[in-house]
Design an enzyme around this catalytic site. Structure first.
Site, mmCIF file in Angstrom:
data_model
loop_
_atom_site.group_PDB
_atom_site.id
_atom_site.type_symbol
_atom_site.label_atom_id
_atom_site.label_comp_id
_atom_site.label_asym_id
_atom_site.label_seq_id
_atom_site.Cartn_x
_atom_site.Cartn_y
_atom_site.Cartn_z
ATOM 1 N N ALA A 47 7.812 -12.572 -11.092
ATOM 2 C CA ALA A 47 7.655 -12.980 -9.567
ATOM 3 C C ALA A 47 6.754 -11.564 -8.920
ATOM 4 O O ALA A 47 7.114 -10.526 -8.893
ATOM 5 C CB ALA A 47 8.793 -12.991 -9.023
ATOM 6 N N GLN A 74 1.635 -4.101 8.755
ATOM 7 C CA GLN A 74 1.357 -2.711 8.997
ATOM 8 C C GLN A 74 1.028 -2.270 7.659
ATOM 9 O O GLN A 74 -0.033 -1.418 7.237
ATOM 10 C CB GLN A 74 2.591 -1.946 9.399
ATOM 11 N N GLU A 75 1.507 -2.856 6.510
ATOM 12 C CA GLU A 75 1.295 -2.475 4.933
ATOM 13 C C GLU A 75 -0.046 -2.845 4.772
ATOM 14 O O GLU A 75 -0.836 -2.209 4.266
ATOM 15 C CB GLU A 75 2.310 -3.274 4.241
ATOM 16 N N GLN A 114 -23.670 1.647 -9.741
ATOM 17 C CA GLN A 114 -25.020 1.120 -10.497
ATOM 18 C C GLN A 114 -26.137 2.194 -10.253
ATOM 19 O O GLN A 114 -27.012 2.486 -10.721
ATOM 20 C CB GLN A 114 -25.180 -0.269 -9.858
#
Length: 380
Positions: free
Chosen positions: A131, A242-243, A337
């Site tokens: 999960a 907020q996260e 690159q």
């Protein structure tokens, strides 16, 4: 384009963070990368410097400010330093709000002083082997035994999992109800039956300890329930904006830093007798990346302002997280690159940025989940 969102106080704080990084982080970072874990002394130093618990009330030893711009400054400077291993953002911006908004007065007195001093390192245990983003799939259970809960289950990919002294565990406290049958339980270091698995071997962010956690008949006191019984889903959804914004803030700052380093590199590195910067293709690459970063920065700064005023919604936080992290992925890939073979060497910052940053489109909700949230906000 000059940024307008920070005051002199924010910029003074930025200097404090830079001093901390130069003194307490950068000299030790290579060793932490080899060890796969950050020294606890670094957390204590962060506490002494006032970098922990920025939004925690002063009575508990925190900074006492709800102004997210200070957290944004901290996140930006750590991203620019390439110091993903010491997860102050997780501690402050993701876990801190659960403790300040949901904890009882007794819980605050018990946990917040150590949270702010660095003596208590925190983690949140949501993801399980079966999960991830789907909360309905959580199988960790907590059975009510009167004066305590009996917790059983396992979690994986838990940041701060080895160091954590206090873990907020998402557990099923009601067999039925899907995602609405979950609660938040706080498990403390040393609790019988609480075991940590291996420190997981990741492709990036090597010094950020990430672990499997196991709960075998763990007795969790009733007073360690955080927030409302069966209320975890609402609590988690409340703090996700907020996260996601915090992740986006680090992503755009990291992208800007690597682009700046690469710009300097192509001016100095020569090919066919002239600097790489004289080649039209290289100029076009830099022009495209600079434009994308500038446009993203403008949007992110608006999101920071809105969040500081309590006005950022889930859809715009998801836009910020999706766009900024995917941009970071593009910028680091194209900058690597432009470095040629040197970009593949760990001694060049772009190599570490490439591997450290790859997780950003996954944790905190995958890009695909972000698009689903945005789509539903528009079409449902």
């Amino acid at each position: 384009m000059k940024r307008q969102i920070f005051t002199e106080d924010h910029e003074a704080f930025r200097q404090t963070v830079r001093t901390f990084l130069a003194k307490e982080v950068e000299p030790h970072y290579e060793q932490w990368e080899k060890d796969g874990i950050v020294s606890r002394e670094a957390w204590l130093a962060a506490g002494r410097q006032g970098l922990l618990g920025l939004a925690v009330p002063e009575e508990y030893g925190g900074g006492g400010t709800a102004d997210f711009r200070y957290a944004a400054v901290l996140g930006e400077e750590f991203a620019r330093a390439g110091a993903a291993g010491i997860a102050l953002g997780l501690h402050n911006d993701i876990i801190g709000p659960y403790l300040t908004s949901l904890a009882t007065d007794e819980q605050k007195r018990r946990w917040l002083p150590g949270f702010c001093s660095g003596e208590i390192i925190t983690a949140i245990a949501m993801t399980e082997p079966g999960a991830g983003s789907d909360l309905q799939g959580i199988r960790t259970t907590a059975e009510d035994r009167g004066d305590h809960w009996v917790l059983n289950g396992s979690k994986t990919f838990i940041s701060n999992g080895i160091l954590a002294d206090l873990v907020i565990v998402v557990a099923r406290t009601k067999p039925e109800g899907g995602a609405k049958g979950l609660s938040l339980l706080v498990v403390e270091r040393g609790t019988e039956g609480f075991e940590r698995g291996r420190n997981l071997d990741k492709i990036g962010q090597k010094s950020q300890d990430t672990a499997e956690l196991f709960f075998n008949d763990v007795h969790v006191p009733k007073e360690n329930l955080l927030g409302e019984l069966h209320g975890a889903f609402v609590h988690l959804m409340t703090n996700l904006a907020q996260e996601r914004l915090a992740i986006a803030v680090g992503a755009i700052a990291g992208a800007e830093e690597i682009l700046g380093q690469t710009t300097r590199y192509v001016k100095e590195r020569e090919a066919f007798g002239r600097p790489l910067a004289r080649l039209q293709h290289v100029r076009f690459e830099i022009a495209e990346l600079a434009t994308e970063c500038a446009v993203t920065r403008a949007f992110l700064d608006r999101c920071i302002e809105d969040h500081s005023k309590g006005e950022l919604d889930a859809a715009h936080a998801s836009m910020a997280k999706w766009w900024a992290t995917e941009l970071h992925k593009r910028v680091t890939d194209r900058c690597l690159q432009l470095h040629g073979g040197y970009g593949y060497m760990n001694e060049f910052p772009v190599a570490r940025a490439y591997t450290d940053g790859r997780i950003q489109t996954i944790y905190g909700g995958t890009t695909e989940i972000m698009k689903e949230i945005i789509g539903r906000s528009i079409l449902d």
